[in-house]
Each structure stands twice: as structure tokens, then as C-alpha cells.
Design an enzyme around this catalytic site. Sequence first.
Site, PDB file in Angstrom:
ATOM      1  N   TYR A 158       0.830  -1.211   0.000  1.00  0.00           N
ATOM      2  CA  TYR A 158       0.000   0.000   0.000  1.00  0.00           C
ATOM      3  C   TYR A 158       0.865   1.262   0.000  1.00  0.00           C
ATOM      4  O   TYR A 158       0.687   2.148  -0.844  1.00  0.00           O
ATOM      5  CB  TYR A 158      -0.912  -0.005   1.222  1.00  0.00           C
ATOM      6  N   ASP A 159       1.834   1.314   0.931  1.00  0.00           N
ATOM      7  CA  ASP A 159       2.671   2.517   1.065  1.00  0.00           C
ATOM      8  C   ASP A 159       3.451   2.796  -0.219  1.00  0.00           C
ATOM      9  O   ASP A 159       3.418   3.899  -0.768  1.00  0.00           O
ATOM     10  CB  ASP A 159       3.647   2.364   2.231  1.00  0.00           C
ATOM     11  N   ARG A 195      -9.940  -0.682  10.733  1.00  0.00           N
ATOM     12  CA  ARG A 195      -9.505   0.672  11.086  1.00  0.00           C
ATOM     13  C   ARG A 195      -9.891   0.961  12.532  1.00  0.00           C
ATOM     14  O   ARG A 195     -10.882   0.450  13.053  1.00  0.00           O
ATOM     15  CB  ARG A 195     -10.141   1.699  10.149  1.00  0.00           C
ATOM     16  N   VAL A 214     -11.137   3.488  14.311  1.00  0.00           N
ATOM     17  CA  VAL A 214     -12.420   4.075  14.719  1.00  0.00           C
ATOM     18  C   VAL A 214     -13.539   3.042  14.624  1.00  0.00           C
ATOM     19  O   VAL A 214     -14.305   2.843  15.577  1.00  0.00           O
ATOM     20  CB  VAL A 214     -12.756   5.319  13.869  1.00  0.00           C
TER      21      VAL A 214
END
Length: 307
Positions: free
Chosen positions: A143-144, A184, A186
Amino acid sequence: MRNLVTGGAGFLGSHLIDKLLNVSEEVICLDNYFTGRKTNIAKWLGNKNFELIRHDVINPIQLEVDRIWHLACPASPVHYQSNPIKTSKTSFLGTYNMLGLARRVNARILFASTSEVYGDPEIHPQPEEYKGSVNPIGIRSCYDEGKRIAESLCFDYQRMHQTEIRVARIFNTYGPRMIPNDGRVVSNFIVQALTNQPITIYGDGSQTRSFCYVDDLVNGLISLMNSSEIGPMNIGNPSEFTIKELAEIILKKINSNSKIIYLPLPQDDPLQRKPIIDKAKDKLDWFPKVNLEVGLENTINYFKKVL
């Protein structure tokens, strides 16, 4: 304007489509439903200004559009690490195909990059000039590094072919339509608190994140697309919280019986993340307006309905 939104059935894409259609723009939504959901854009089916195409951006497509919003790519570690080769191909080939389309039809293209291009940063907070500290062979590199090479492609197309590009570096975003099991922080904490499961903090909880509500984020993307700025431009909320603070806020809001447990920190997980948004404020007159308390209320209410 005739807009193409790749990843349009996803979390960010569907909110962007709402904004565009609410001002009577024409929208083509492209999605392969890897992480996107048709329910996110179901209310627009049958609208004369909306078209839905099931398609994977890894493969070329011929369309006539004025603007391309290239958001397609799984953004949560759970999903992008489940098939890292696919993630790399989506970032490189998907962006290559969209840039090629933009060049052919002379469209402006906004690429949704990420704060992950900064890696585990040695500079805090992060300005756009910081070149990053990324492990090119780690479990997050698909991804990065995928987003980093995609940025390179954008700027090479701009230099070689004068393609109109806009590059947004998106920091942690939250809000309604997040996937409950996407990993994720949250959504994890809210779902765990609502179901009275243990709140899982990776590491000691001292690592920090900056959380931007989805409406603010989408407004930032639209401001960048409509401006003369190329970027890269940080789009995020500079208010910084530790992961433990976030867990405690959510537990209090939900009045949950969940207990916090601590697990080992995953490889290459950034210890700090906070954007410098001076450029967005100065060039776009944009800054986030929804504070964490209000944004979490909306997000918690959404998950109560979903669960």
C-alpha cells in the site's frame, strides 16, 4: 461536468458521489466491489445523472469524461494485506490506466494518495515536503509503496504529457459507511464497544493519529480538484489524539462495558501521524470544521443502525 469516480461504491467514493450529484453533476461510478458496497450508492440507481459500471481499474476502460476522481484501492490494512500483490497492481496499473484515460480525453484527474507515503515518520507533524520513512519490503509496503509509485506516475504524466493532475494525501478519515470489520481503529473501537467486546489496542496506546470526518475530507478533495493547485496536498485534521484517548472517548460515548486489552504492535505501524495543512488553508481556503466529538456521534449512530 461528467465525472468518473473510481472506487465510487466505497466509503469515501460514495460520499463524494453524494456531493457531486446533489449539485446536478453527471457521475459514472466505477467499482469492483472488493471493499465497495452497492448499498452505498443504491439511492442513486435510476437517477438520470448517475451511471454504475462494475469494473476493475487494473484493466483499461474507454469512457468520455471531463474529470476523474481516482479513489480505487483498499485503504485498510486488513483488506490491502489480504492480497498484497493485488493491492500493488491496483495502485500501479490502476493509476496508469486512469492517467492514460485522462490523457486521451483531456480530463483533469485527482489521485487519492495517502499519509502512508510518509511511512513511520521521523518528522512530526508531517509537511508535504517530507519524503517519508517507508519500509519497501514490509507487510504494509504494498500500500505505502504502491501509493508512492502512483504519485510518481502522476507527476511523470504531468511533466511528459501536460496531464492535469491533482494529488491529495489523505490522512485518517472516519464517518458513516465505514465497513464494520475493516480493521480501522475508529470502526474497530465503535463495533467492539457497541457489542461489549474487548477494545483491542495494539501497542501501549501512546501512538497518535489525527482523525478527519468524511464530510470535511470530501470538501477538501473538491476544493483541490476545483483549484489550480497540483499538490501533493495534505488533506486531514491536525487535531491529534493518542489511540488510548480515542478508545476512552468512544467508551464514554457509548457507555459500554467493554474493557481495554493490549496486543503487540504490528510491523511498521506508524507511531505518530499528524498533517501540516498550511498549504490547504492558504491555497484552498480549506480546513476541517467537524470536531471529533460530533463526528463520532454521527459515526456511532450509523453503526448502531448497521449492527
